[in-house]
Write an enzyme that holds these catalytic residues in place. Structure first.
Site, PDB file in Angstrom:
ATOM      1  N   GLU A   1       0.849  -1.190   0.000  1.00  0.00           N
ATOM      2  CA  GLU A   1       0.000   0.000   0.000  1.00  0.00           C
ATOM      3  C   GLU A   1       0.888   1.245   0.000  1.00  0.00           C
ATOM      4  O   GLU A   1       1.655   1.469   0.947  1.00  0.00           O
ATOM      5  CB  GLU A   1      -0.919  -0.005   1.218  1.00  0.00           C
ATOM      6  CG  GLU A   1      -2.013   1.043   1.173  1.00  0.00           C
ATOM      7  CD  GLU A   1      -3.062   0.775   0.103  1.00  0.00           C
ATOM      8  OE1 GLU A   1      -3.824   1.714  -0.210  1.00  0.00           O
ATOM      9  OE2 GLU A   1      -3.128  -0.346  -0.446  1.00  0.00           O
TER      10      GLU A   1
ATOM     11  N   ASP B   1      -7.204   2.882   2.633  1.00  0.00           N
ATOM     12  CA  ASP B   1      -6.874   1.605   3.271  1.00  0.00           C
ATOM     13  C   ASP B   1      -8.077   0.667   3.266  1.00  0.00           C
ATOM     14  O   ASP B   1      -7.944  -0.534   3.026  1.00  0.00           O
ATOM     15  CB  ASP B   1      -6.392   1.847   4.704  1.00  0.00           C
ATOM     16  CG  ASP B   1      -5.199   2.790   4.756  1.00  0.00           C
ATOM     17  OD1 ASP B   1      -4.235   2.548   4.018  1.00  0.00           O
ATOM     18  OD2 ASP B   1      -5.241   3.771   5.511  1.00  0.00           O
TER      19      ASP B   1
END
Length: 500
Positions: A297, A482
Site C-alpha cells: 500500500e 486503506d
C-alpha cells in the site's frame, strides 16, 4: 404498513438458509430491503420514486459483489501503526494563532509556518498529503493543542493498522498486525487481531489528521472537495523499525497473504537513512515465501529519487500487488519519467485514458506484463474520488469485477459513516463516456449504471473500472484508501499457476 410487515416476515424466514449458503448475502438482502422501505416512505406508501443512476449502480453492485471461490484464511499486515488525532485543520491552525496566507508545498515541515503553507497548498487542491515534522518539541506542542481542541477524536491510525482493522471485521479471517503498538492503540484494536509481543512498546506514536470540508474557506483558499492533511514526528514508523520482526513472525503465523505499508514514512528521515534502510527492507521482504502474495500500500511522497528507487530498483518488482490514489500514481510516473510525466497535477477528475496509460506502463515496465519478466507485480488497485480501476496481468488474479466494486462500495458507505450505501446521501460523479487511452489507437467506452463495471484490455492486461457513489457530506476521509484496498483484497483471489 402491511407491506413492511410482509417484507420483514419473509426476511426472517430466509435468514438462516441464506447465512449458510453465503454469510454475506443476508447483509446485502437487508440493504436492498432497507432501500425499498425508504422508497416507500419517501413516496408516502404509494408508488416508489423513479430510479436514479445512483439507484442503478447500488443495486447492480449487490449482484456483482460475490465472494471468491478461494478466500484468505490468515493475513499478515505491517508495519506502520499509530493513534490518529482527527481535528478540524482550519480550526487547529487558528488555535495555533496562525493567519491565512499563500500556499506552498514543503517536502519536510520544520515549523508551524511550514505547516500552514503546506496545508493551504493542498486544501486549495482538495488533495490528500502526508508530511514529516522534523522538530520534535514543536510537534509535541501542536499535538497537545490538537488533542485539546474541541471535537478532536482519537482513532486507530497507520495504513497497516487500518487495513488490519478492516480485514478483522471479517470473522473468518485471522489477522496478524506488526508495528509500533502502544497501550492506547492496543486497547482500540479489534480482538481478532494478533499482535506479536515484540511489536508492543511503552508509548504510542501520534499522527495529526487535519481535515477540511468541501467548500470550506480560509482566507483566499477554498477546498474544492473534502480531504485531509497528515503530519507526524514518528521515528519508529519512519525507520520501519518493526519490519524484521514482522518478517520473522511470518514463519510461525503462516499467512496466505501479506500486506505491507509504511515505506512512505522513511523519506522524511533523510536520504542517508532511507537509502540504507530501503536495501534492508528489500532483503527482508525477499525472505517471504514465494507462494505467498504480497500487497504493497503506497501513500503520499515527495522525494522523486526515493520513489524512483522504490519503482525501478528495489520494491515494486518483488511485490505482487499495489494500491494507490491519483496523487501517488501521478508522482510515480513523474519520478520514473513515464506517460504524462509532464502533467503538473490532475485537473479535476483524473482522465481515465491517462490513468490507463500510466497503469499499463507500470505493469509493462516494472511488472510482469511481459511473461519473460522476472518481476512479480501483476495487480494495481487505483482509487480516486469518482471511480476506481483494477488493472491485472491476465492469468494471475480472479474475481476482479467483485473486487473493484466492493472497494467502491465501501468508499461510498464509509465516507458517509454508514455500514451500507444510502442512495439519498451519495452522487455519481464518474464520467459515463471515456477512452481506454489518452492517445490513438484507443477504444471509446461507456459506463452502464446497470452493469457498473466497465472492462477493457490492452495486450495481456485487463482493466476493470467502476464508479464511486460519492458521499455528498463526508464525515471522515481518513483511512478510506486503506479500507478500499482491504475490501478489494478480501474479494480477490490468486489464480493457481499450473505446475511445470
Amino acid at each position: 404498513m402491511w407491506r413492511k410487515a410482509v417484507l420483514v416476515a419473509l426476511l426472517a424466514l430466509g435468514m438462516g438458509y441464506l447465512y449458510h449458503t453465503d454469510p454475506q448475502l443476508p447483509a446485502r438482502v437487508l440493504n436492498y430491503v432497507s432501500e425499498s422501505l425508504l422508497q416507500m416512505e419517501l413516496s408516502g406508501g404509494s408508488e416508489p420514486r423513479p430510479p436514479t443512476l445512483e439507484d442503478a449502480v447500488a443495486r447492480a453492485w449487490q449482484t456483482l459483489i460475490m465472494a471468491p471461490a478461494r478466500r484468505w484464511a490468515r493475513v499478515a499486515v505491517g508495519v506502520n501503526a499509530c493513534v490518529d488525532v482527527v481535528v478540524s485543520g482550519v480550526g487547529l491552525l487558528q488555535a495555533l494563532a496562525l493567519e491565512p496566507g499563500s500556499g506552498r508545498d514543503h517536502e519536510v515541515l520544520h515549523s508551524k509556518e511550514d505547516l500552514k503553507e503546506a496545508f493551504i497548498h493542498y486544501m486549495g487542491k482538495g488533495a490528500a498529503a502526508e508530511r514529516f515534522f522534523s522538530d520534535k518539541e514543536v510537534f509535541q506542542r501542536i499535538a497537545r493543542a490538537a488533542a485539546e481542541y474541541p471535537g478532536a477524536q482519537l482513532y486507530v491510525g497507520g495504513n497497516a493498522a487500518l487495513i488490519g482493522q478492516k480485514l478483522a471485521s471479517n470473522p473468518e479471517l485471522v489477522v496478524l498486525l506488526c508495528g509500533p503498538v502502544g497501550p492506547k492503540l492496543h486497547d482500540m484494536l479489534d480482538e481478532q487481531i494478533v499482535v506479536p509481543p515484540e511489536s508492543l512498546q511503552e508509548l504510542d506514536e501520534f499522527h495529526l489528521i487535519l481535515e477540511y470540508k468541501s467548500g470550506e474557506q480560509w482566507g483566499s483558499s477554498r477546498a474544492p472537495q473534502a480531504n485531509r492533511f497528515i503530519l507526524s514526528h514518528d521515528v519508529s514508523n519512519g525507520e520501519m523499525s518493526t519490519l524484521e520482526t514482522f518478517v520473522a513472525s511470518l514463519e510461525e503465523f503462516q499467512p496466505d497473504l501479506v500486506v505491507l505499508s509504511g515505506l512512505h514514512m522513511m523519506e522524511g528521515m533523510g536520504r542517508d537513512l532511507w537509502e540504507e534502510r530501503l536495501k534492508e527492507a528489500v532483503v527482508a521482504i525477499s525472505d517471504v515465501r514465494n507462494e505467498v502474495p504480497i500487497h504493497l500500500e503506497l501513500a503520499s511522497m515527495t522525494d522523486r529519487d526515493y520513489m524512483n528507487r522504490i519503482l525501478q530498483e528495489q520494491v515494486l518488482p518483488i511485490v505482487n500487488s499495489i494500491g494507490l490514489n491519483e496523487q501517488e500514481l501521478l508522482f510515480l510516473t513523474q519520478s520514473g519519467d513515464g506517460p504524462h510525466a509532464d502533467l503538473a497535477s490532475w485537473d479535476g477528475i483524473p482522465d481515465v485514458g491517462r490513468v490507463s496509460d500510466i497503469l499499463l506502463w507500470v505493469l509493462e515496465q516494472h511488472g510482469r506484463a511481459d511473461p519473460e519478466s522476472e518481476a512479480d507485480l501483476t495487480r494495481i488497485h487505483f482509487h480516486t474520488l469518482a471511480y476506481h480501476v483494477l488493472a491485472t496481468v491476465d492469468g494471475h488474479w480472479g474475481n476482479q469485477e467483485a473486487a473493484v466494486a466492493a472497494g467502491a462500495r465501501v468508499a461510498s458507505s464509509q465516507a458517509c459513516g454508514l455500514q451500507a450505501v444510502d442512495i439519498t446521501k451519495v452522487v455519481l460523479k464518474a464520467p459515463l463516456n471515456f477512452y481506454s487511452s489518452f492517445s490513438e489507437p484507443r477504444e471509446s467506452l461507456t459506463m452502464d449504471p446497470t452493469r457498473p463495471v466497465t472492462v477493457w484490455h490492452r495486450g495481456n492486461v485487463s482493466f476493470h473500472l467502476t464508479p464511486v457513489l460519492v458521499c455528498k457530506q463526508p464525515l471522515r476521509t481518513v483511512g478510506l484508501g486503506d479500507a478500499i484496498s482491504a475490501e478489494g483484497l478480501l474479494f480477490s483471489e490468486v489464480t493457481p499457476r499450473p505446475e511445470l
